[in-house]
Write a protein that holds these residues in place. Structure first.
Motif, PDB file in Angstrom:
ATOM      1  N   TRP A 225       0.806  -1.217   0.000  1.00 32.04           N
ATOM      2  CA  TRP A 225       0.000   0.000   0.000  1.00 32.04           C
ATOM      3  C   TRP A 225       0.840   1.269   0.000  1.00 32.04           C
ATOM      4  CZ3 TRP A 225      -5.235  -0.177   2.971  1.00 32.04           C
ATOM      5  CH2 TRP A 225      -6.022  -1.190   2.410  1.00 32.04           C
ATOM      6  N   ARG A 226       2.091   1.173  -0.382  1.00 33.32           N
ATOM      7  CA  ARG A 226       2.916   2.364  -0.518  1.00 33.32           C
ATOM      8  C   ARG A 226       2.541   3.152  -1.770  1.00 33.32           C
ATOM      9  NH1 ARG A 226       6.608   4.371   3.390  1.00 33.32           N
ATOM     10  NH2 ARG A 226       6.970   2.684   4.839  1.00 33.32           N
ATOM     11  N   ARG A 227       1.912   2.495  -2.752  1.00 36.21           N
ATOM     12  CA  ARG A 227       1.538   3.164  -3.988  1.00 36.21           C
ATOM     13  C   ARG A 227       0.049   3.523  -3.956  1.00 36.21           C
ATOM     14  NH1 ARG A 227       3.855   0.006  -9.112  1.00 36.21           N
ATOM     15  NH2 ARG A 227       3.247   2.029 -10.012  1.00 36.21           N
ATOM     16  N   PRO A 228      -0.316   4.672  -4.525  1.00 36.85           N
ATOM     17  CA  PRO A 228      -1.720   5.101  -4.459  1.00 36.85           C
ATOM     18  C   PRO A 228      -2.629   4.256  -5.336  1.00 36.85           C
ATOM     19  CG  PRO A 228      -0.425   6.629  -5.780  1.00 36.85           C
ATOM     20  CD  PRO A 228       0.548   5.682  -5.154  1.00 36.85           C
TER      21      PRO A 228
ATOM     22  N   ASP B 223      -5.735   3.840  -7.872  1.00 31.01           N
ATOM     23  CA  ASP B 223      -6.513   4.545  -8.886  1.00 31.01           C
ATOM     24  C   ASP B 223      -7.962   4.063  -8.909  1.00 31.01           C
ATOM     25  OD1 ASP B 223      -4.365   6.113  -9.764  1.00 31.01           O
ATOM     26  OD2 ASP B 223      -3.611   4.484 -11.010  1.00 31.01           O
TER      27      ASP B 223
ATOM     28  N   GLY C 135      -5.085   7.821  -5.364  1.00 34.44           N
ATOM     29  CA  GLY C 135      -4.572   8.636  -6.442  1.00 34.44           C
ATOM     30  C   GLY C 135      -5.282   9.976  -6.483  1.00 34.44           C
TER      31      GLY C 135
ATOM     32  N   PRO D 274       2.149  13.989  -0.841  1.00 42.82           N
ATOM     33  CA  PRO D 274       1.632  13.515  -2.128  1.00 42.82           C
ATOM     34  C   PRO D 274       0.811  14.578  -2.835  1.00 42.82           C
ATOM     35  CG  PRO D 274       0.373  12.586  -0.316  1.00 42.82           C
ATOM     36  CD  PRO D 274       1.537  13.310   0.301  1.00 42.82           C
TER      37      PRO D 274
END
Length: 266
Positions: free
Chosen positions: A64-67, A69, A167, A204
């Protein structure tokens, strides 16, 4: 550039004008935070509508480090460590005056809280429990749907939702839902220690007008929070003195058990 062109440019929501701390289109009165220094940092207090992002703690290692979409049917129970990572860093103390004021004026929704609030403690803090709505979705898709629906309904002046990293498009969608319902959405994220001190360069990309980094400070018997505004960037950190007993956060109960009778879970 003609004068009218400059005026139109400066009226855009994505243009920041120096030390401007409130969006130019905001018409809702801000809600006092409980600290004069924080009110100054926020441009008068917590915004009456829109999106507020709070960064405290440190995100656990994992995917879950990446957002996101889009939100799928991933069970929320499989990522409890993520949502709990922001607890214990002073966010409850920071938000308590806001919760107290908003529940006295109307309803407040807690969506996907990592732990159920201790009703007795929150009642002692002045929170009106009859106006507190606790919603526990089962998966990411239900979490996004519930958050958007509550915001658009206008039933709650304040919504606090524990979300995965989203995102830009999803954040903007929730911000627009909050503005449609004339409510404010606050989202805690466990990224506080990852923010660059003094500049917030790791904040972010987000349509939120307010992004705050919150750090707990303990010096002997004194307890305080260090708060910095990441967006719009403010060079000064403010120190918020905390009163009360030495517990950093409000006592909570594990969400696996039944909710307390005094907390509404419609």
């Amino acid at each position: 550039m003609a004068g009218n062109d400059v005026a139109e440019l400066l009226a855009r929501h994505d243009i920041w004008r120096g030390r401007q701390t409130r969006p130019p289109e905001s018409v809702a009165a801000p809600c006092p935070s409980g600290w004069s220094t924080l009110d100054e940092l926020l441009g008068g207090g917590w915004p009456g509508e829109g999106l507020v992002e709070l960064y405290a703690g440190r995100a656990p290692n994992g995917p879950w480090r990446r957002p996101f979409d889009r939100l799928d049917t991933t069970p929320l129970s499989s990522q409890r460590d993520w949502f709990q990572a922001s607890l214990g860093h002073g966010l409850t103390a920071l938000l308590m005056p806001w919760l107290r004021q908003r529940t006295r004026a109307g309803s407040v929704a807690l969506i996907n809280p990592p732990a159920v609030p201790c009703a007795e403690r929150w009642q002692r803090e002045g929170v009106t429990l009859d106006e507190l709505l606790v919603i526990q979705p089962r998966n990411l898709r239900e979490l996004g749907w519930a958050t958007e629906e509550v915001l658009q309904s206008g039933a709650c002046a304040l919504v606090i939702a524990w979300l995965p990293p989203l995102g830009f498009a999803l954040r903007r969608r929730l911000k627009l839902a909050a503005e449609t319902g004339r409510s404010c959405l606050a989202t805690p994220y466990p990224f506080g220690r990852d923010m660059a001190v003094g500049g917030g360069t790791h904040a972010p990309s987000s349509p939120a007008w307010v992004q705050l980094s919150v750090q707990r400070q303990t010096e002997g018997a004194d307890r305080a929070l260090s708060v910095q505004r990441l967006k719009p960037f403010h060079p000064r950190q403010v120190r918020l003195e905390l009163d009360g007993d030495p517990a950093d956060t409000t006592p909570v109960r594990d969400t696996a058990g039944p909710p307390l009778a005094l907390v509404d879970t419609r």
